[in-house]
Design a protein around this motif. Structure first.
Motif, PDB file in Angstrom:
ATOM      1  N   VAL A 258      -5.835   4.580  -2.663  1.00 15.94           N
ATOM      2  CA  VAL A 258      -4.814   3.554  -2.468  1.00 15.94           C
ATOM      3  C   VAL A 258      -5.461   2.182  -2.323  1.00 15.94           C
ATOM      4  CG1 VAL A 258      -3.045   2.686  -0.899  1.00 15.94           C
ATOM      5  CG2 VAL A 258      -3.133   5.115  -1.451  1.00 15.94           C
ATOM      6  N   SER A 259      -6.595   2.125  -1.602  1.00 18.00           N
ATOM      7  CA  SER A 259      -7.258   0.846  -1.382  1.00 18.00           C
ATOM      8  C   SER A 259      -7.986   0.351  -2.620  1.00 18.00           C
ATOM      9  CB  SER A 259      -8.252   0.958  -0.214  1.00 18.00           C
ATOM     10  OG  SER A 259      -9.273   1.900  -0.527  1.00 18.00           O
TER      11      SER A 259
ATOM     12  N   SER B 133       0.827  -1.201   0.000  1.00 19.13           N
ATOM     13  CA  SER B 133       0.000   0.000   0.000  1.00 19.13           C
ATOM     14  C   SER B 133       0.866   1.257   0.000  1.00 19.13           C
ATOM     15  CB  SER B 133      -0.923  -0.014   1.228  1.00 19.13           C
ATOM     16  OG  SER B 133      -1.685   1.165   1.293  1.00 19.13           O
TER      17      SER B 133
END
Length: 295
Positions: A287-288, A86
């Motif tokens: 990001v997720s 991540s």
């Protein structure tokens, strides 16, 4: 150095071997001893209790070893690799995600205003991605320098009434997780977020409400060094009419209960903090799910 399992009594037989294959089989008889009257007596009378104690110790020892192993499994962090992935993903968003996803045309700030009032910000300008040379006051640029300046993205927003303007920025650094944590700790321990000589600069776009939004017009600001991404987020706000501000105030002070300064009374601390928070949340959401398109 760990003992050779092959030399351990508890080692399992090698494949294809049965009990006793490849190693001697030892059986224990009951040798005789003598009691206090010199009469023969089997040692078993004394050996059995000792064997029981030894067996109990063995069980306890195995339990402690097993507990330690289990503890090491429980203390391991299975998400560490995901966190590293991540972190890396976040560092590449500046060139892989559309600007409308990082800086939406409209940002809703439910409860972001003074007293929990709602706010809505409209994007009025996006700066070309650039270096950090002219984006920060000299001392702030020096403080951020160890992280490196990989890319800087900025956008300027106006509130719904057109009274205030706020520049929000995303500085993508070359820093690793350790460097980001170190700088975040320094900001916290040394109170760097409150120093007026460590302010970001606004982006004053021509022919917009922010055309006169310069360094002398800065009223409130916030800087946040992220530790889960190689990114520094910031925002700086001021009046849209170009009035100068003698004493700019950090957003966390301007939003404090009972604050009476001009930036606090106007809600400019809320403008900077509220917009920075929502852009930061959007970054983490991206990001997720980096392929998600903005609604």
């Amino acid at each position: 150095m760990s003992p050779d399992p092959a030399l351990s009594w508890s080692a399992p037989p090698a494949p294809g071997e049965g009990l006793g294959a490849g190693r001697p089989v030892v059986s224990f008889g009951e040798p005789e001893g003598y009691d206090e009257r010199a009469r023969p007596r089997p040692f078993g009378v004394r050996i059995r209790p000792r064997l029981a104690v030894v067996g109990a110790c063995l069980v306890l020892g195995l339990g402690l070893i097993g507990g330690a192993v289990a503890g090491s499994w429980l203390s391991s962090k299975p998400g560490d690799s995901a966190a590293r992935s991540s972190f890396t993903t976040a560092g590449n968003l500046w060139h892989s995600v559309p600007v409308d996803q990082l800086f939406p045309p409209t940002v809703d700030g439910q409860g972001a205003g003074p007293g929990g009032a709602d706010r809505t910000w409209t994007r009025i300008a996006v700066a070309p991605d650039s270096s950090c040379r002219d984006a920060f006051d000299p001392l702030l640029r020096k403080v951020l320098a160890p992280l490196g300046c990989r890319r800087l993205l900025r956008a300027t927003y106006a509130d719904a009434t057109g009274s205030y303007v706020t520049t929000v920025g995303l500085l993508f650094t070359n820093g690793d997780a350790t460097a980001m944590q170190a700088l975040a700790t320094r900001f916290q321990n040394e109170g760097l977020r409150r120093r007026t000589d460590l302010m970001p600069r606004p982006y004053a776009a021509k022919d917009t409400l922010a055309a006169h939004f310069g360094t002398e017009q800065r009223a409130a600001w916030t800087v946040s060094v992220l530790t889960d991404a190689p990114v520094v987020t910031y925002a700086v706000s001021g009046w849209a009419d170009g009035r100068t501000v003698d004493k700019p105030q950090p957003a966390q002070d301007a939003t404090a209960s009972g604050a009476t300064t001009a930036p606090a009374q106007a809600g400019l601390g809320n403008e900077a903090q509220g917009l920075a928070d929502r852009v930061e949340r959007g970054l983490r959401k991206t990001v997720s799910s980096p392929t998600e398109q903005p609604s």
